[in-house]
Design a protein around this motif. Structure first.
Motif, PDB file in Angstrom:
ATOM      1  N   ARG A   1      -2.858  -0.704   0.489  1.00  0.00           N
ATOM      2  CA  ARG A   1      -2.174  -0.987   1.753  1.00  0.00           C
ATOM      3  C   ARG A   1      -1.670   0.300   2.403  1.00  0.00           C
ATOM      4  O   ARG A   1      -1.684   0.431   3.631  1.00  0.00           O
ATOM      5  N   TRP A   2      -1.231   1.236   1.579  1.00  0.00           N
ATOM      6  CA  TRP A   2      -0.755   2.519   2.124  1.00  0.00           C
ATOM      7  C   TRP A   2      -1.880   3.242   2.867  1.00  0.00           C
ATOM      8  O   TRP A   2      -1.723   3.676   4.000  1.00  0.00           O
ATOM      9  N   TYR A   3      -3.017   3.348   2.222  1.00  0.00           N
ATOM     10  CA  TYR A   3      -4.116   4.103   2.833  1.00  0.00           C
ATOM     11  C   TYR A   3      -4.836   3.312   3.917  1.00  0.00           C
ATOM     12  O   TYR A   3      -5.614   3.884   4.688  1.00  0.00           O
ATOM     13  N   ALA A   4      -4.578   2.008   3.983  1.00  0.00           N
ATOM     14  CA  ALA A   4      -5.166   1.210   5.064  1.00  0.00           C
ATOM     15  C   ALA A   4      -4.391   1.379   6.365  1.00  0.00           C
ATOM     16  O   ALA A   4      -4.904   1.039   7.440  1.00  0.00           O
ATOM     17  N   MET A   5      -3.177   1.916   6.307  1.00  0.00           N
ATOM     18  CA  MET A   5      -2.394   2.135   7.520  1.00  0.00           C
ATOM     19  C   MET A   5      -2.970   3.293   8.332  1.00  0.00           C
ATOM     20  O   MET A   5      -3.578   4.217   7.780  1.00  0.00           O
ATOM     21  N   GLU A   6      -2.750   3.233   9.598  1.00  0.00           N
ATOM     22  CA  GLU A   6      -3.144   4.341  10.450  1.00  0.00           C
ATOM     23  C   GLU A   6      -2.341   5.586  10.072  1.00  0.00           C
ATOM     24  O   GLU A   6      -1.172   5.493   9.684  1.00  0.00           O
ATOM     25  N   PRO A   7      -2.930   6.769  10.142  1.00  0.00           N
ATOM     26  CA  PRO A   7      -2.221   8.004   9.782  1.00  0.00           C
ATOM     27  C   PRO A   7      -0.882   8.150  10.499  1.00  0.00           C
ATOM     28  O   PRO A   7       0.091   8.622   9.902  1.00  0.00           O
ATOM     29  N   ARG A   8      -0.817   7.704  11.758  1.00  0.00           N
ATOM     30  CA  ARG A   8       0.441   7.824  12.496  1.00  0.00           C
ATOM     31  C   ARG A   8       1.538   6.982  11.851  1.00  0.00           C
ATOM     32  O   ARG A   8       2.692   7.412  11.763  1.00  0.00           O
ATOM     33  N   ARG A   9       1.173   5.780  11.408  1.00  0.00           N
ATOM     34  CA  ARG A   9       2.169   4.917  10.770  1.00  0.00           C
ATOM     35  C   ARG A   9       2.588   5.472   9.408  1.00  0.00           C
ATOM     36  O   ARG A   9       3.759   5.415   9.035  1.00  0.00           O
ATOM     37  N   ARG A  10       1.622   6.006   8.648  1.00  0.00           N
ATOM     38  CA  ARG A  10       1.977   6.600   7.357  1.00  0.00           C
ATOM     39  C   ARG A  10       2.925   7.775   7.556  1.00  0.00           C
ATOM     40  O   ARG A  10       3.892   7.957   6.810  1.00  0.00           O
ATOM     41  N   ALA A  11       2.646   8.606   8.579  1.00  0.00           N
ATOM     42  CA  ALA A  11       3.488   9.775   8.826  1.00  0.00           C
ATOM     43  C   ALA A  11       4.896   9.390   9.237  1.00  0.00           C
ATOM     44  O   ALA A  11       5.843  10.163   9.041  1.00  0.00           O
ATOM     45  N   ALA A  12       5.050   8.186   9.774  1.00  0.00           N
ATOM     46  CA  ALA A  12       6.370   7.748  10.228  1.00  0.00           C
ATOM     47  C   ALA A  12       7.235   7.211   9.098  1.00  0.00           C
ATOM     48  O   ALA A  12       8.437   6.976   9.286  1.00  0.00           O
ATOM     49  N   VAL A  13       6.632   7.001   7.920  1.00  0.00           N
ATOM     50  CA  VAL A  13       7.395   6.505   6.770  1.00  0.00           C
ATOM     51  C   VAL A  13       8.215   7.652   6.193  1.00  0.00           C
ATOM     52  O   VAL A  13       7.659   8.632   5.690  1.00  0.00           O
ATOM     53  N   ARG A  14       9.525   7.542   6.259  1.00  0.00           N
ATOM     54  CA  ARG A  14      10.398   8.635   5.818  1.00  0.00           C
ATOM     55  C   ARG A  14      10.335   8.849   4.310  1.00  0.00           C
ATOM     56  O   ARG A  14      10.329   9.982   3.835  1.00  0.00           O
ATOM     57  N   THR A  15      10.336   7.773   3.553  1.00  0.00           N
ATOM     58  CA  THR A  15      10.303   7.885   2.093  1.00  0.00           C
ATOM     59  C   THR A  15       9.157   7.024   1.551  1.00  0.00           C
ATOM     60  O   THR A  15       9.332   5.823   1.302  1.00  0.00           O
ATOM     61  N   PRO A  16       7.991   7.621   1.369  1.00  0.00           N
ATOM     62  CA  PRO A  16       6.831   6.852   0.875  1.00  0.00           C
ATOM     63  C   PRO A  16       7.097   6.151  -0.452  1.00  0.00           C
ATOM     64  O   PRO A  16       6.605   5.045  -0.679  1.00  0.00           O
ATOM     65  N   GLY A  17       7.880   6.804  -1.329  1.00  0.00           N
ATOM     66  CA  GLY A  17       8.174   6.166  -2.614  1.00  0.00           C
ATOM     67  C   GLY A  17       8.904   4.855  -2.450  1.00  0.00           C
ATOM     68  O   GLY A  17       8.614   3.872  -3.139  1.00  0.00           O
ATOM     69  N   ALA A  18       9.861   4.820  -1.533  1.00  0.00           N
ATOM     70  CA  ALA A  18      10.609   3.583  -1.277  1.00  0.00           C
ATOM     71  C   ALA A  18       9.692   2.531  -0.669  1.00  0.00           C
ATOM     72  O   ALA A  18       9.795   1.334  -0.994  1.00  0.00           O
ATOM     73  N   TRP A  19       8.811   2.972   0.207  1.00  0.00           N
ATOM     74  CA  TRP A  19       7.857   2.034   0.829  1.00  0.00           C
ATOM     75  C   TRP A  19       6.964   1.423  -0.239  1.00  0.00           C
ATOM     76  O   TRP A  19       6.768   0.196  -0.278  1.00  0.00           O
ATOM     77  N   LEU A  20       6.427   2.251  -1.133  1.00  0.00           N
ATOM     78  CA  LEU A  20       5.542   1.756  -2.190  1.00  0.00           C
ATOM     79  C   LEU A  20       6.296   0.847  -3.160  1.00  0.00           C
ATOM     80  O   LEU A  20       5.758  -0.172  -3.610  1.00  0.00           O
ATOM     81  N   THR A  21       7.542   1.194  -3.469  1.00  0.00           N
ATOM     82  CA  THR A  21       8.349   0.357  -4.356  1.00  0.00           C
ATOM     83  C   THR A  21       8.570  -1.020  -3.739  1.00  0.00           C
ATOM     84  O   THR A  21       8.481  -2.051  -4.423  1.00  0.00           O
ATOM     85  N   THR A  22       8.859  -1.042  -2.447  1.00  0.00           N
ATOM     86  CA  THR A  22       9.043  -2.316  -1.756  1.00  0.00           C
ATOM     87  C   THR A  22       7.787  -3.165  -1.822  1.00  0.00           C
ATOM     88  O   THR A  22       7.836  -4.361  -2.143  1.00  0.00           O
ATOM     89  N   VAL A  23       6.648  -2.544  -1.533  1.00  0.00           N
ATOM     90  CA  VAL A  23       5.384  -3.295  -1.529  1.00  0.00           C
ATOM     91  C   VAL A  23       5.048  -3.803  -2.924  1.00  0.00           C
ATOM     92  O   VAL A  23       4.687  -4.973  -3.106  1.00  0.00           O
ATOM     93  N   VAL A  24       5.183  -2.948  -3.941  1.00  0.00           N
ATOM     94  CA  VAL A  24       4.882  -3.372  -5.309  1.00  0.00           C
ATOM     95  C   VAL A  24       5.805  -4.507  -5.734  1.00  0.00           C
ATOM     96  O   VAL A  24       5.367  -5.494  -6.347  1.00  0.00           O
ATOM     97  N   SER A  25       7.089  -4.404  -5.416  1.00  0.00           N
ATOM     98  CA  SER A  25       8.043  -5.450  -5.798  1.00  0.00           C
ATOM     99  C   SER A  25       7.699  -6.780  -5.144  1.00  0.00           C
ATOM    100  O   SER A  25       7.776  -7.845  -5.784  1.00  0.00           O
ATOM    101  N   ARG A  26       7.315  -6.743  -3.872  1.00  0.00           N
ATOM    102  CA  ARG A  26       6.956  -7.979  -3.183  1.00  0.00           C
ATOM    103  C   ARG A  26       5.655  -8.569  -3.725  1.00  0.00           C
ATOM    104  O   ARG A  26       5.514  -9.791  -3.849  1.00  0.00           O
TER     105      ARG A  26
END
Length: 305
Positions: A43-68
């Motif tokens: 899901r991370w790499y499926a996002m557009e580069p602009r949206r990925r760059a806007a994520v301030r803390t990728p680790g928190a984003w990935l933790t949220t996705v994995v938890s859900r």
């Protein structure tokens, strides 16, 4: 126009160990944990580069996705496990450094899970008694120390609701989560147990077992095994002696299972059973024997060298 630089790939990849640790404790399965982590990265790499760059803390984003993802998997797993043949036991975690040739390779999810009391089989079995929401909140807060406001954002509940879920989960766990004996004591007792089992010495086995001991075997309907819980030291000892008589050529190895001393049974170099133990007052109180070959894939010994 100023743009936010996209996180370096190494930074993103560096989160994998943490995510695997999180997912294994939430799911009790290395296979399902790896699938959850892989899905989060997809899901991370499926996002557009602009949206990925806007994520301030990728680790928190990935933790949220994995938890859900884990929350969803736990919900469907309950239905699957109701149809499971026999008892369902969490997938045993090996210590790959004990195998000939060392680690099974960086791609193995077992190499990414750090062992502590929260991966002990007794602890994982208690986690199985929780609702999906209780388990996810409890693992995030009590094991990984995430604050309730962050957990609330992850699971889509209020901080107060998350506190209630964690409190309910703690009541299931009880006050004592850590082993009551040292690793050295457990290793010594299991060595005696192994020797008694190999000798078919029922009396010695009974002496090493708590009178109220229980044994659960997980074959998943794929291999033959007892489907009921065996209760009592005498019945367990008799069953183990019976199995020893039916299994010539079986080799018992002392191995670390979920961070504690355990036993691995092999036939012709192939792992057929992994047994985890819980001790109480110097005797074996619980035995979990995993025989489902789908759960034993990480226990395939790599070739030396």
């Amino acid at each position: 126009m100023n743009t936010v630089p996209e996180p370096e790939p190494d930074v993103i990849a560096g989160e994998r160990r943490h995510l695997a640790n999180l997912a294994y404790r939430m799911l009790g399965s290395l296979t399902e944990a790896e699938d959850a982590v892989q899905e989060a990265y997809a899901r991370w790499y499926a996002m557009e580069p602009r949206r990925r760059a806007a994520v301030r803390t990728p680790g928190a984003w990935l933790t949220t996705v994995v938890s859900r993802i884990c929350l969803d998997v736990l919900g469907s797993a309950r239905v699957r496990r109701e149809r499971y043949v026999g008892a369902w036991v969490p997938e045993p975690l090996p210590d790959r450094t004990e195998w000939p040739g060392g680690s099974g390779g960086a791609a193995d999810p077992a190499d990414r899970v750090t062992a502590d009391h929260s991966v002990h089989m007794a602890f994982l079995v208690v986690l199985e008694s929780m609702t999906p929401a209780e388990r996810v909140v409890f693992v995030l807060h009590d094991v990984f120390r995430y604050p309730f406001p962050e957990i609330a954002a992850i699971v889509g509940r209020t901080p107060a609701a998350c506190r209630q879920l964690a409190s309910s989960a703690r009541r299931r766990v009880g006050p004592d989560r850590a082993p009551t004996v040292s690793v050295r004591e457990q290793a010594a007792l299991l060595r005696d147990f192994k020797e008694a089992w190999e000798a078919g010495d029922i009396g010695a086995l009974v002496a090493l077992l708590d009178p109220g001991a229980t044994m659960v075997a997980d074959g998943g309907g794929l291999v033959s095994t007892v489907r009921r819980t065996i209760e009592g030291s005498g019945d367990i000892a008799a069953y183990l002696a019976h199995i020893a008589g039916l299994s010539p050529g079986l080799t018992l190895l002392e191995r670390t299972v979920n961070g504690l001393p355990g036993l691995v049974a092999q036939r012709d170099g192939h792992t057929v059973t992994v047994a985890a133990f819980h001790l109480a007052e110097g005797r074996i109180a619980r035995i979990w024997a995993v025989r489902n070959p789908e759960k034993l894939r990480p226990w395939t010994a790599p070739e030396p060298g």
